[in-house]
Design an enzyme around this catalytic site. Structure first.
Site, PDB file in Angstrom:
ATOM      1  N   SER A 182      22.517  27.064 -60.673  1.00 16.97           N
ATOM      2  CA  SER A 182      22.368  27.052 -59.223  1.00 16.97           C
ATOM      3  C   SER A 182      20.981  26.531 -58.835  1.00 16.97           C
ATOM      4  CB  SER A 182      22.646  28.445 -58.665  1.00 16.97           C
ATOM      5  OG  SER A 182      22.885  28.412 -57.284  1.00 16.97           O
ATOM      6  N   ASP A 348      34.366  26.510 -57.725  1.00 15.39           N
ATOM      7  CA  ASP A 348      33.090  26.657 -57.010  1.00 15.39           C
ATOM      8  C   ASP A 348      33.199  26.025 -55.622  1.00 15.39           C
ATOM      9  OD1 ASP A 348      30.440  26.739 -56.155  1.00 15.39           O
ATOM     10  OD2 ASP A 348      29.629  26.168 -58.110  1.00 15.39           O
ATOM     11  N   HIS A 381      31.465  30.123 -57.772  1.00 13.12           N
ATOM     12  CA  HIS A 381      30.110  29.765 -58.166  1.00 13.12           C
ATOM     13  C   HIS A 381      29.499  30.767 -59.145  1.00 13.12           C
ATOM     14  CE1 HIS A 381      26.255  27.798 -57.782  1.00 13.12           C
ATOM     15  NE2 HIS A 381      25.683  28.928 -57.409  1.00 13.12           N
TER      16      HIS A 381
END
Length: 401
Positions: A182, A348, A381
């Site tokens: 991320s 995601d 995610h």
């Protein structure tokens, strides 16, 4: 951008009344680590003044970090692990007085694991602008008051510049790997471009080459949720007593973010239309279980994070664009020399797979060709924190290359 704690990253489940009661009492004005708090496993290193892209200089910056394993005499076994938006340096280890949550990647970093601390020397810094020991808005400026809203705007590149200075202070000239997910993966990309001689391998997990308009929009409403909380007081809230800080705005921002990190199918499967209690949510003063779930995790978050840091780091994510000033994404990726792993998650909805497809297509030293490794998961995610087997296999392949 993810949960960043083991407790929060597990599959969603109904919050019992006993768990909800565990957060009783006044929330702290800030969840930041402050001078005088228990140090725990943190170490600290000064990196001096940091010149920023804006032209400003952040003076006398400090990085908090943790480490595992032993640096080899040749200093060639170091791995840098970089955290996401709401993470910190506590990658592995138990919760305690100094660490409100257990390590956020316990299935990946440790003895005998994919990032084997019996073999590798692992370091994990808290990002510049963070709130768990590195210089950030809750830190004291030279006048003895918190930086607050005076803290300068940071970009991802500014934060990597600070990380490069941090590595030099540790005497590490080249990392065997730089790994992150991320926001941490945004830093990984910039490391590979800004300091190619200092990086042998990179792992880019669940991040794009640039933050898109959609992602910036999602971030912007979270920032506004914090700023519109009357208790935010324009960012000057540190002298407020516990219970009077901007916890409602910060918790709301967290609840908004959580909906980006997981999937509709997971929430529907786990909660359906179940009630939190015997009280009817349809006009009977009751609540749906999913509402209580979001509230619980939003309120829990306020006990370990700082509202100003959330804004600074979210705006840094908005700045992410490896193409800026480099002639485009393809030209920027062409500068990467490191052996590379790019991994995306099929579900995601925050950083969709298309972003990782673009990155993988532009890297010439990928261990898996011009397409990313794709993890199939219902967790969206946050899967890079949950799907240990798939993540470990991919990282293990990279470290063996």
């Amino acid at each position: 951008m993810d949960w960043q704690t083991t407790a929060d990253a597990v599959p969603a489940s109904i919050v019992t009344e006993a768990r909800a009661a565990s957060l009783a009492g006044r929330a702290p004005t800030t969840g930041a680590w402050r001078e005088g708090d228990a140090v725990g496993d943190r170490r600290f290193v000064g990196i001096g003044d940091v010149a920023l892209e804006s032209g400003r200089v952040l003076p006398s910056a400090r990085i908090a970090y943790e480490q595992w394993g032993t640096l080899s005499p040749a200093r060639d076994n170091a791995i840098l692990v970089l955290h996401a938006l709401t993470g910190d340096s506590h990658v592995a280890g138990p919760a305690g007085p100094a660490h409100p949550s257990a390590g956020w990647w316990p299935g990946i970093v440790g003895p005998g694991l994919a990032i084997d601390t019996d073999r590798w020397f692992v370091v994990a810094p808290n990002v510049l602008g963070g709130c768990q020991g590195s210089t950030g808005p809750a830190s004291l400026a030279s006048d003895g008051a918190e930086w607050g809203i005076r803290f300068p705007f940071l970009t991802i590149r500014d934060q990597v510049r600070a990380q490069i200075a941090f590595a030099r202070e540790l005497g590490i000239e080249r990392f065997a790997a730089v790994v992150g997910g991320s926001m941490g993966a945004m830093h990984v990309l910039e490391w590979a471009i800004m300091a190619p001689d200092a990086v042998e391998r990179i792992a880019v997990l669940a991040a794009p080459a640039a933050s898109t308009a959609d992602q910036i929009a999602l971030n912007s409403v979270q920032i506004e949720a914090i700023r519109t909380d009357p208790a935010f007081r324009g960012g000057e809230f540190y002298d407020a007593p516990d219970g009077d800080g901007p916890t409602r705005g910060l918790a709301l921002a967290r609840r908004m973010a959580m909906l980006n990190y997981r999937t509709a199918s997971e929430l529907n499967q786990r909660f359906a239309r179940s009630w939190q209690s015997d009280l009817d949510p349809l006009g009977g003063d009751g609540r749906f279980a999913v509402e209580s779930y979001l509230d619980f995790h939003g309120n829990k978050f306020t006990r370990r994070f700082d509202a100003n840091s959330y804004i600074v780091l979210t705006e840094a994510m908005n700045s992410h664009d490896i193409a800026r000033g480099r002639g485009g994404v393809a030209a920027a990726l062409a500068q990467v020399e490191a052996k590379s792993l790019v991994l995306g998650i099929d579900s995601d909805r925050y950083f969709p797979l298309a972003g990782q497809v673009e990155i993988a297509a532009g890297l010439r030293a990928s261990i898996h060709g011009r397409s990313p490794v794709v993890v199939a998961s219902e967790y969206g995610h946050d899967a890079f924190l949950i799907e240990d087997d798939a993540i470990a296999a991919a990282i293990g392949e990279l470290l063996s290359a």
